[in-house]
Design a protein around this motif. Structure first.
Motif, PDB file in Angstrom:
ATOM      1  N   VAL A 134       0.821  -1.205   0.000  1.00 55.87           N
ATOM      2  CA  VAL A 134       0.000   0.000   0.000  1.00 55.87           C
ATOM      3  C   VAL A 134       0.857   1.257   0.000  1.00 55.87           C
ATOM      4  N   ASN A 135       0.414   2.246  -0.778  1.00 58.50           N
ATOM      5  CA  ASN A 135       0.894   3.630  -0.813  1.00 58.50           C
ATOM      6  C   ASN A 135       2.248   3.863  -1.464  1.00 58.50           C
ATOM      7  N   ASN A 136       3.366   3.384  -0.945  1.00 59.18           N
ATOM      8  CA  ASN A 136       4.640   3.620  -1.636  1.00 59.18           C
ATOM      9  C   ASN A 136       4.808   2.506  -2.667  1.00 59.18           C
ATOM     10  N   LEU A 137       4.260   2.761  -3.853  1.00 61.12           N
ATOM     11  CA  LEU A 137       4.147   1.722  -4.874  1.00 61.12           C
ATOM     12  C   LEU A 137       5.495   1.214  -5.360  1.00 61.12           C
ATOM     13  N   CYS A 138       6.414   2.111  -5.597  1.00 63.15           N
ATOM     14  CA  CYS A 138       7.739   1.723  -6.080  1.00 63.15           C
ATOM     15  C   CYS A 138       8.475   0.909  -5.017  1.00 63.15           C
ATOM     16  N   ALA A 139       8.445   1.365  -3.785  1.00 64.99           N
ATOM     17  CA  ALA A 139       9.122   0.649  -2.695  1.00 64.99           C
ATOM     18  C   ALA A 139       8.517  -0.745  -2.516  1.00 64.99           C
ATOM     19  N   GLY A 140       7.198  -0.864  -2.662  1.00 63.96           N
ATOM     20  CA  GLY A 140       6.548  -2.169  -2.540  1.00 63.96           C
ATOM     21  C   GLY A 140       6.991  -3.133  -3.630  1.00 63.96           C
ATOM     22  N   ALA A 141       7.046  -2.646  -4.867  1.00 65.05           N
ATOM     23  CA  ALA A 141       7.482  -3.492  -5.977  1.00 65.05           C
ATOM     24  C   ALA A 141       8.939  -3.926  -5.788  1.00 65.05           C
ATOM     25  N   LYS A 142       9.783  -2.991  -5.408  1.00 65.09           N
ATOM     26  CA  LYS A 142      11.197  -3.323  -5.200  1.00 65.09           C
ATOM     27  C   LYS A 142      11.369  -4.291  -4.037  1.00 65.09           C
ATOM     28  N   ALA A 143      10.605  -4.100  -2.973  1.00 62.48           N
ATOM     29  CA  ALA A 143      10.682  -5.003  -1.818  1.00 62.48           C
ATOM     30  C   ALA A 143      10.282  -6.422  -2.221  1.00 62.48           C
ATOM     31  N   TYR A 144       9.240  -6.542  -3.043  1.00 61.93           N
ATOM     32  CA  TYR A 144       8.805  -7.858  -3.510  1.00 61.93           C
ATOM     33  C   TYR A 144       9.929  -8.542  -4.293  1.00 61.93           C
ATOM     34  N   LEU A 145      10.595  -7.797  -5.157  1.00 59.96           N
ATOM     35  CA  LEU A 145      11.693  -8.368  -5.923  1.00 59.96           C
ATOM     36  C   LEU A 145      12.842  -8.832  -5.042  1.00 59.96           C
ATOM     37  N   LEU A 146      12.990  -8.194  -3.875  1.00 58.53           N
ATOM     38  CA  LEU A 146      14.045  -8.574  -2.919  1.00 58.53           C
ATOM     39  C   LEU A 146      13.616  -9.698  -1.970  1.00 58.53           C
ATOM     40  N   GLY A 147      12.363 -10.168  -2.116  1.00 58.92           N
ATOM     41  CA  GLY A 147      11.898 -11.298  -1.309  1.00 58.92           C
ATOM     42  C   GLY A 147      10.934 -10.943  -0.198  1.00 58.92           C
ATOM     43  N   ALA A 148      10.604  -9.669   0.005  1.00 49.99           N
ATOM     44  CA  ALA A 148       9.652  -9.293   1.041  1.00 49.99           C
ATOM     45  C   ALA A 148       8.241  -9.726   0.624  1.00 49.99           C
ATOM     46  N   ARG A 149       7.431 -10.106   1.584  1.00 54.38           N
ATOM     47  CA  ARG A 149       6.053 -10.480   1.309  1.00 54.38           C
ATOM     48  C   ARG A 149       5.139  -9.754   2.294  1.00 54.38           C
TER      49      ARG A 149
END
Length: 152
Positions: A134-149
């Motif tokens: 939610v909200n910080n869209l770029c940070a969320g996408a990058k976090a997902y690529l780094l393995g965050a769920r």
């Protein structure tokens, strides 16, 4: 004389503002550390990805960028309740950015990956578990690529 005026005011409040879409948010492009493809309109998605997006937004539907959607808590059900903002293809993942109306307008990033459909046994594009940010869209996408769920 007062009663007719009250009825007119009441009717005016329930009509959508001539279906004028809410302003599109000014969101900076996301700069990934690897090659990506950016899509600015839902219609620019590959057909099989668009089909997955449409399936994911049943029954509420998702409007294309710039189109009208129900952006407040007043919901008629006639119009989509979400609106496409942008999408990115990075590695083997599509990141869909969208906004959803309600008491508070919110923006989301969700990853779509290829997975096997349980009923048809065919490969389809669908939301990846743990990919809704939610909200910080770029940070969320990058976090997902780094393995965050995400929890949801």
């Amino acid at each position: 004389m007062i009663i007719p005026m009250v009825l007119i005011a009441s009717a005016a409040q329930t009509a959508p503002a001539a279906l004028r879409p809410p302003e599109m948010p000014n969101i900076a492009p996301c700069l990934f550390d690897e090659p990506d493809l950016r899509v600015e309109r839902k219609s620019g998605l590959p057909p099989e990805v668009l089909a997955g997006v449409v399936r994911a937004f049943v029954p509420t539907r998702i409007a294309d960028a710039g189109e009208y959607f129900e952006s407040t808590e007043v919901v008629s059900g006639k119009y989509p309740q979400a609106r496409f903002l942008r999408a990115y293809f990075v590695r083997d993942t599509w990141f869909l950015w969208y906004e959803r109306g309600g008491i508070a307008l919110s923006r989301f990033s969700i990853a779509f990956i290829q997975m096997r459909d349980a009923e048809t046994r065919t490969m389809v594009w669908a939301p990846a578990p743990g990919s809704l940010f939610v909200n910080n869209l770029c940070a969320g996408a990058k976090a997902y690529l780094l393995g965050a769920r995400s929890a949801g």
